[in-house]
Design a protein around this motif. Structure first.
Motif, short mmCIF file in Angstrom:
data_model
loop_
_atom_site.label_atom_id
_atom_site.label_comp_id
_atom_site.label_asym_id
_atom_site.label_seq_id
_atom_site.Cartn_x
_atom_site.Cartn_y
_atom_site.Cartn_z
N ASN A 25 0.84 -1.20 0.00
CA ASN A 25 0.00 0.00 0.00
C ASN A 25 0.87 1.26 0.00
O ASN A 25 2.10 1.18 -0.03
CB ASN A 25 -0.98 -0.02 1.18
CG ASN A 25 -0.28 0.07 2.53
OD1 ASN A 25 0.94 0.17 2.61
ND2 ASN A 25 -1.05 0.02 3.60
N ALA A 26 0.24 2.41 0.04
CA ALA A 26 0.95 3.69 -0.13
C ALA A 26 2.00 3.92 0.95
O ALA A 26 3.02 4.59 0.71
CB ALA A 26 -0.04 4.84 -0.16
N THR A 27 1.78 3.39 2.15
CA THR A 27 2.72 3.59 3.25
C THR A 27 3.63 2.38 3.48
O THR A 27 4.36 2.33 4.47
CB THR A 27 1.95 3.91 4.55
OG1 THR A 27 1.00 2.87 4.79
CG2 THR A 27 1.23 5.25 4.42
N ASN A 28 3.56 1.39 2.60
CA ASN A 28 4.40 0.20 2.68
C ASN A 28 4.21 -0.54 4.00
O ASN A 28 5.17 -1.04 4.61
CB ASN A 28 5.88 0.57 2.49
CG ASN A 28 6.74 -0.65 2.20
OD1 ASN A 28 6.24 -1.71 1.84
ND2 ASN A 28 8.05 -0.50 2.36
N THR A 29 2.96 -0.62 4.45
CA THR A 29 2.67 -1.28 5.72
C THR A 29 1.90 -2.58 5.56
O THR A 29 1.85 -3.38 6.49
CB THR A 29 1.86 -0.34 6.64
OG1 THR A 29 0.70 0.13 5.95
CG2 THR A 29 2.71 0.84 7.09
N THR A 30 1.30 -2.82 4.41
CA THR A 30 0.58 -4.07 4.17
C THR A 30 0.51 -4.34 2.67
O THR A 30 0.76 -3.46 1.85
CB THR A 30 -0.84 -3.99 4.76
OG1 THR A 30 -1.47 -5.27 4.66
CG2 THR A 30 -1.69 -2.97 4.01
N ALA A 31 0.18 -5.58 2.33
CA ALA A 31 0.09 -5.96 0.92
C ALA A 31 -1.08 -5.26 0.25
O ALA A 31 -2.08 -4.91 0.89
CB ALA A 31 -0.07 -7.48 0.80
N ALA A 32 -0.93 -5.04 -1.05
CA ALA A 32 -1.98 -4.39 -1.84
C ALA A 32 -2.31 -5.27 -3.05
O ALA A 32 -1.42 -5.84 -3.66
CB ALA A 32 -1.53 -3.00 -2.31
N PRO A 33 -3.58 -5.39 -3.42
CA PRO A 33 -3.96 -6.26 -4.53
C PRO A 33 -3.55 -5.67 -5.88
O PRO A 33 -3.42 -4.45 -6.02
CB PRO A 33 -5.49 -6.34 -4.41
CG PRO A 33 -5.88 -5.05 -3.75
CD PRO A 33 -4.76 -4.73 -2.80
#
Length: 448
Positions: A224-232
Motif C-alpha cells: 500500500n501507499a505507506t508500505n505497511t501491508t500488501a496491496a492487490p
C-alpha cells in the motif's frame, strides 16, 4: 524425489564424460550457457504503445506517478492520505501481458557522462550498473500492469513496489560495449494476489541491430501507499495461446521456488548422494596415519574455503536510496556482483566471465544510514567454473550485531581449469553442498 535425484546424477555423469573428452576446457561455457532470451513476438508487435523513452525519463515518470519530490528528506513525505484510495481486488480489471510490455533505452552512444558510469577500463559495460537499471525497470513494468479505474485523475498511485527476489539471470556470449545504446524490455508474466513476476531483457545495439545480452526474472511485491501491508494487483487474462503458456510457466516457477525453499540445505539434511560426497571430502582431507582431533590435510592443487573469500564494509548514503528511503535493491545487487567478481578474479588469477546469477533473496529492508558488510566466498569449483556465494549483512553500530539481509549466488567461468576449493569444517561443507546445487542448477543439470 528419488527419480529426480537419479536423473540429476545421470546428467552430471554425462556432463563429466563429455567434458573429459574435450582438449580445451574453455568451450564448455558456451556449450552449456545457451538460454532463452527473445521477448515474445506477439507482445512486441502488439498495438499497445510500449516505448517509455530513456531510463532517466522512466525514473522521473515513476516519481511523478507516486507523488514523490526530488531531493533527499530525512523524513519521507507522508503518503497516508492515499490509503483511502487503495482499491479492492474485485475492483481491478484483468490485464493481458501485452498491456505491461514496455521498453526503455540507456543512451550510451550519445551521453558521455553515462559512459563514465557504465564503462570498465577495458571499454566493456559494467554489469552491476545494468542490474540496477533492471531492478528499476521491473518496478516500471508493475506500473504499466496496474490499472485502477476508480482512481481520480489528480490522485497519485496509492502503491509501493518492492523487490522480493531475482530468479535466474543468464548471460549470452555477446560482449557488451560501454559506448553503445542498451535497450531494456519486459512485461509482467505472472501475478498472485499482491505479487508480480516480471521478465526483463537486455539488448545492445551492435552493427545496426540489437543483440541479446541477458534475461532476468524479478518477483515484485505490491504494497500500500505507506508500505505497511500488501496491496492487490490486477489479475492476468491471457490474450492468446502464447500468453497462456507464459502464465503456466510462471506457476511452474512459483512451485519450483517453493520446493527449493523447502529443500534448502539450511533447513533439511543433505540427501543420500550428498552425504556420500561429504564422506568422500572427509576422506580426502583427513590423514590416515593419525587420529589427532581436527587434523586436516590439503590435497595438491587445492585451496581451503576459509582462505578463499573477499570482504568489504560499505557505508550507505542517501544517494543509494529507493523511493521509500531504504537502500535501493539494485545498489545491493551491483555492490554484491562487483565484490563477487573481484573474489573470482583473485581466485582464478585471470578475468573470468559471468555466466549466471541464481536466485537473489531480499530478506530485510536496509536503512540508508547502515553499514553493509559484503563477503564473497568461493564455495564450489568444477573444471573451469567458480561458484561464489556472497552474503550481505547490516552492522548495528551501537550493539555490533550483524543481520543477514541478502544472499547472492554467481557462476563464473575461467579460460583454464581453476584450483579446486575444499571445505575444512562441517559448516563449510554445507556451503559447499549449497554451492554445488546452485552450480548444477545454473548449468541445467538439476531442475529442482
Amino acid at each position: 524425489m528419488l527419480r529426480s535425484l537419479i536423473g540429476a546424477q545421470k546428467c552430471l555423469y554425462l556432463f563429466n564424460r563429455t567434458v573429459n573428452n574435450l582438449n580445451n576446457v574453455a568451450p564448455v561455457a558456451s556449450m552449456l550457457s545457451i538460454r532463452h532470451y527473445a521477448p515474445p513476438t506477439h507482445i512486441k508487435q502488439s498495438a499497445v504503445p510500449n516505448d517509455s523513452g530513456t531510463m532517466a525519463q522512466v525514473k522521473l515518470e515513476m516519481m511523478e506517478r507516486l507523488g514523490l519530490d526530488g531531493g533527499y528528506q530525512p523524513v519521507p513525505k507522508s503518503r497516508e492520505h492515499l490509503l483511502k484510495y487503495q482499491p479492492k481486488l474485485e475492483d481491478l480489471p484483468a490485464r493481458a501481458m501485452q498491456d505491461s510490455f514496455t521498453s526503455a533505452i540507456i543512451p550510451l552512444s550519445t551521453n558521455r557522462s553515462l559512459q563514465d558510469k557504465y564503462v570498465t577500463y577495458l571499454g566493456n559495460v559494467r554489469m552491476g550498473r545494468l542490474l540496477e537499471d533492471m531492478d528499476i525497470f521491473a518496478a516500471w513494468c508493475c506500473h504499466k500492469h496496474l490499472m485502477v479505474p476508480q482512481l481520480p485523475a489528480d490522485v497519485h498511485l496509492p502503491y509501493t513496489f518492492v523487490t522480493i527476489l531475482v530468479d535466474r539471470i543468464d548471460f549470452s556470449n555477446t560482449l557488451a560495449s560501454g559506448t553503445e545504446d542498451i535497450r531494456l524490455s519486459g512485461h509482467v508474466s505472472w501475478v498472485g494476489t499482491s505479487s508480480m513476476e516480471v521478465v526483463v531483457w537486455l539488448e545492445q545495439m551492435q552493427n545496426g541491430s540489437y543483440r541479446k545480452l541477458t534475461r532476468a526474472l524479478f518477483l515484485m511485491a505490491a504494497r500500500n501507499a505507506t508500505n505497511t501491508t500488501a496491496a492487490p494487483v490486477n489479475p492476468i487474462k491471457p490474450a492468446n495461446e502464447e500468453e497462456v503458456m507464459i502464465l503456466a510457466g510462471g506457476m511452474d516457477r512459483k512451485r519450483r521456488r517453493q520446493l527449493i525453499c523447502a529443500q534448502s540445505i539450511f533447513k533439511v539434511e543433505p540427501n543420500d548422494p550428498e552425504q556420500s560426497l561429504m564422506y568422500e571430502l572427509y576422506k580426502r582431507t583427513t590423514p590416515s596415519d593419525t587420529m589427532e582431533l581436527n587434523k586436516r590435510i590439503l590435497p595438491p592443487n587445492c585451496r581451503w574455503m576459509s582462505d578463499s573469500y573477499q570482504m568489504s564494509t560499505i557505508p550507505s548514503f542517501p544517494e543509494n536510496r529507493n523511493h521509500h528511503n531504504r537502500v535501493f535493491g539494485g545498489f545491493l545487487m551491483r555492490t554484491a556482483l562487483e565484490i563477487s567478481w573481484a573474489a573470482a578474479v583473485l581466485y582464478c588469477k585471470t578475468r573470468p566471465k559471468l555466466e549466471h546469477i541464481a536466485d537473489i533473496s531480499f530478506e530485510k529492508p536496509v536503512s540508508v544510514d547502515s553499514f553493509i558488510k559484503m563477503t564473497a566466498y568461493v564455495v564450489y569449483t568444477k573444471l573451469n567454473y567458480v561458484q561464489i556465494m556472497t552474503v550481505a549483512e547490516v552492522l548495528d553500530t551501537h550493539t555490533g550485531n550483524q543481520v543477514t539481509t541478502n544472499t547472492f549466488y554467481y557462476t563464473f567461468s575461467a579460460p583454464q581449469t581453476v584450483t579446486e576449493v575444499l571445505p575444512r569444517s562441517y559448516h563449510e561443507t554445507m556451503w559447499y553442498i549449497q554451492g554445488r546445487r546452485k552450480f548444477e542448477y545454473s548449468m541445467g543439470l538439476n531442475k529442482t
